[in-house]
Design an enzyme around this catalytic site. Sequence first.
Site, PDB file in Angstrom:
ATOM      1  N   GLY A 352     -45.464  63.350 -22.660  1.00 42.38           N
ATOM      2  CA  GLY A 352     -46.411  62.217 -22.190  1.00 42.38           C
ATOM      3  C   GLY A 352     -45.666  60.906 -23.033  1.00 42.38           C
ATOM      4  O   GLY A 352     -45.376  60.817 -24.010  1.00 42.38           O
ATOM      5  N   GLY A 357     -47.039  55.904 -28.429  1.00 44.92           N
ATOM      6  CA  GLY A 357     -46.211  56.473 -28.170  1.00 44.92           C
ATOM      7  C   GLY A 357     -45.693  57.280 -28.048  1.00 44.92           C
ATOM      8  O   GLY A 357     -46.633  57.987 -27.485  1.00 44.92           O
ATOM      9  N   ASP A 470     -60.372  53.777 -28.293  1.00 44.09           N
ATOM     10  CA  ASP A 470     -59.732  53.986 -26.533  1.00 44.09           C
ATOM     11  C   ASP A 470     -60.483  55.797 -25.966  1.00 44.09           C
ATOM     12  O   ASP A 470     -59.479  55.737 -25.688  1.00 44.09           O
ATOM     13  CB  ASP A 470     -58.613  54.096 -27.016  1.00 44.09           C
ATOM     14  CG  ASP A 470     -57.440  53.251 -26.364  1.00 44.09           C
ATOM     15  OD1 ASP A 470     -57.796  53.101 -25.253  1.00 44.09           O
ATOM     16  OD2 ASP A 470     -56.216  53.785 -26.218  1.00 44.09           O
TER      17      ASP A 470
END
Length: 692
Positions: A352, A357, A470
């Site tokens: 991913g 990152g 988030d």
Amino acid sequence: MAYQRLILFLGFLLFLTNPVKSQLDEELHFNGFNGVASNMSLNGVAEIEPNGMLKLTNDTLRVLGHAFYSSPIKFKNSTDGKAFSFSTAFAFTIVPEYPKLGGHGLAFIISPSKELPGSLPSQYLGILNATVVGNFSNHIFAVEFDTVQDFEFGDINDNHVGIDINSLASNKSTPAGYFTSQNSTKQSLNLKSGHVIRAWVDYDSVKNQVTVKLSPNSIKPASPILTFDVDLSPIFQDFMYVGFSASTGLLASSHYVSGWSFKMNGDAKSLSLDALPKLPGPKKTHTGVIVGVSVSALLVLILGIGLAFYIIHRIKNAEVIEAWELDIGPHRFTYQELKHATRGFRDKEVIGFGGFGKVYKGTLPNSNTQVAVKRISNESKQGLQEFVSEIASIGRLRHRNLVQLLGWCRRRGDLLLVYDFMPNGSLDKYLFENPKAILSWEQRFRIVKGVASGLLYLHEGWEQTVIHRDIKAGNVLLDSELNGRLGDFGLAKLYEHGSNPTTTRVVGTLGYLAPELTRTGKPTPSSDVFALGALLLEVVCGRRPIEAKAMPEELILVDWVWDKWRDGTILDVVDPRLGGEFDELEAVVVLKLGIMCSNNTPKARPTMRQVVRYLEGEVALPEVVLSPGAYDGRKDSKGGGEFEDYVHSYPTSSYFEKASAWSCDDADVDFEAASSSSPLSVSGRNGGSCPR
Ligand SMILES: *[C@@H]1O[C@H](CO)[C@@H](O)[C@H](O)[C@H]1NC(C)=O
Ligand SMILES: *[C@@H]1O[C@H](CO)[C@@H](O)[C@H](O)[C@H]1NC(C)=O
Ligand SMILES: *[C@@H]1O[C@H](CO)[C@@H](O)[C@H](O)[C@H]1NC(C)=O
Ligand SMILES: *[C@@H]1O[C@H](CO)[C@@H](O)[C@H](O)[C@H]1NC(C)=O
Ligand SMILES: *[C@@H]1O[C@H](CO)[C@@H](O)[C@H](O)[C@H]1NC(C)=O
Ligand SMILES: *[C@@H]1O[C@H](CO)[C@@H](O)[C@H](O)[C@H]1NC(C)=O
Ligand SMILES: *[C@@H]1O[C@H](CO)[C@@H](O)[C@H](O)[C@H]1NC(C)=O
């Protein structure tokens, strides 16, 4: 006649004297368990070591061990149903894998079964499972020695003793400690010190009272550290098994019992510490090397020089661990371990690419545990240091709907975070465009409820409020049973401070960003609720919160849903891929809640506690739902035309199918909302490597 009576009478006498008598003063005394293996029933990973030490668990992750005396013991007077008094003394040792972090704990238990089928490790201590916890038909009494603070069960700290009845939420608990005759202040005691600890548990059936005493030596204290008034008669069945249970979780300890005595209706015999088996001390390195002949001495010298060069080389390349890093809670992995686990951070292992990152799949060499390793590069050393000091608390957050942080590592400007591996990847892969698989309504509803409960835990279940910042489909990961788990919690903080200290960066993903965030830059629980609102709508509709490419014009999901709601055709928005197979009532609840959470005014949004109550059906949703107000990011960026660029790039996920390159869809917004007057400056987080 007389003859028959005699037999009856004799039989009665026999019944009175033999089995019952031996039951009433049943006594066990084990100075070590050598030679009594046949009297003990072990299951799970429990075993008796050659020196007689009972080892309930070793430091393998997520295991449990049980050891019970094989025969049931009579705990109640069958005439009046009253529980008998009992007394027990034992010596245990908890040796954690990492000195400061226990995993999980050990309990003395009295149970109707000696197998405890279906019991779970980790916070369940091998005693119960989520289905039966708290149920009165468990008939379980336990005294737990717990070294992990679990919030689901309201644990007071990560070093406590508790009395548990049918549940793991202790009826009474206290920090581990002991009293001495010289000092009336409770002395603290570290359960996971690796040293022998003696414990006494007594139940007085006249006073209806349980007492627990602890001591780091063989002196039995006069005062208990825990006293609980309870009549155990309704808890016990007539016959019960006595023994121990221990478990490990994401962190592990070895749990040992070296001696045990138990007595019904009397005082348990004391154990003589000297007679108990000892743990092998720390492995000693052999110091004396006997070199017989000069030739071998020479060889050793050459080898030694080689070794010295090697060590110097290693030191040069070693990670520099700074003082502030030493006291951090979760396991600190070495860089080498993680490098090995991810096969040298090979591109093939990348699973991913998140806002922060790359994420690699890895396998920890020792335990064969699969993990996800997130590698974050941060140029700001100060930001990194602040964040790392938060890892300690983030690592202690534990909830079944959070992706567990297992440990971390820092190397120069890189931060590596090690998480539980989630085999099914992220939720967005199941919702948009060409989904991997179509999630059924039941699965979606369960995911939504799970995510909400994880977020409630972050907001309210922890000593301080943790704002996720988030929330989005890409940050919801699916475990092997397709339960939704929130990932990346707390991470956004790392990016909060920009290089210019007077600015605050707003971190989040467009479409999930509460409008007030772009003005104030200050995330709140309510801004998380806003993002959750977008997620709720996505899950039902199978569409992204903002679809730039939608025809005939870009689609703002919440506006579209609101229009349908107003028109009375709300069920039209439900993902057509469900083929009409869904629970209409539940779908309406989620959609309505999605609209409520998406309200432009923070005060108009429900709290997470309310959201969870609505989803669980504990409270009915209000009949009337207010208009969310047209959400349009552009209206909020008073000075900035730059913001428009981002309205057209839509956000997406962190996890992709193995080996496919990450794409520019992943345009998380990271713009600096400079204090009040200065215009918004917007910068893509992905370093401008996206062609626009
Ligand atoms: C162990 O069990 C045997 C019979 O099964 C019994 O004779 C013996 O006394 C027991 N030992 C202990 C210490 O309970
Ligand atoms: C722990 O015990 C289990 C079962 O007895 C065994 O398979 C495993 O290898 C042990 N692990 C360690 C680290 O000793
Ligand atoms: C059981 O209870 C009955 C009635 O209270 C009492 O007479 C008897 O002594 C009790 N037995 C024992 C073993 O305590
Ligand atoms: C939970 O434990 C009970 C017995 O204590 C068992 O019957 C049941 O199957 C277990 N449930 C699960 C989901 O393992
Ligand atoms: C408790 O367990 C019993 C038997 O396993 C079951 O019938 C009952 O529904 C359970 N009660 C609750 C509140 O879960
Ligand atoms: C112990 O706690 C459980 C729930 O955790 C509760 O149901 C039970 O009533 C408590 N028992 C006593 C004796 O306080
Ligand atoms: C009693 O114990 C407390 C806590 O460990 C300690 O601070 C205190 O000095 C002790 N007092 C005496 C008289 O030893």
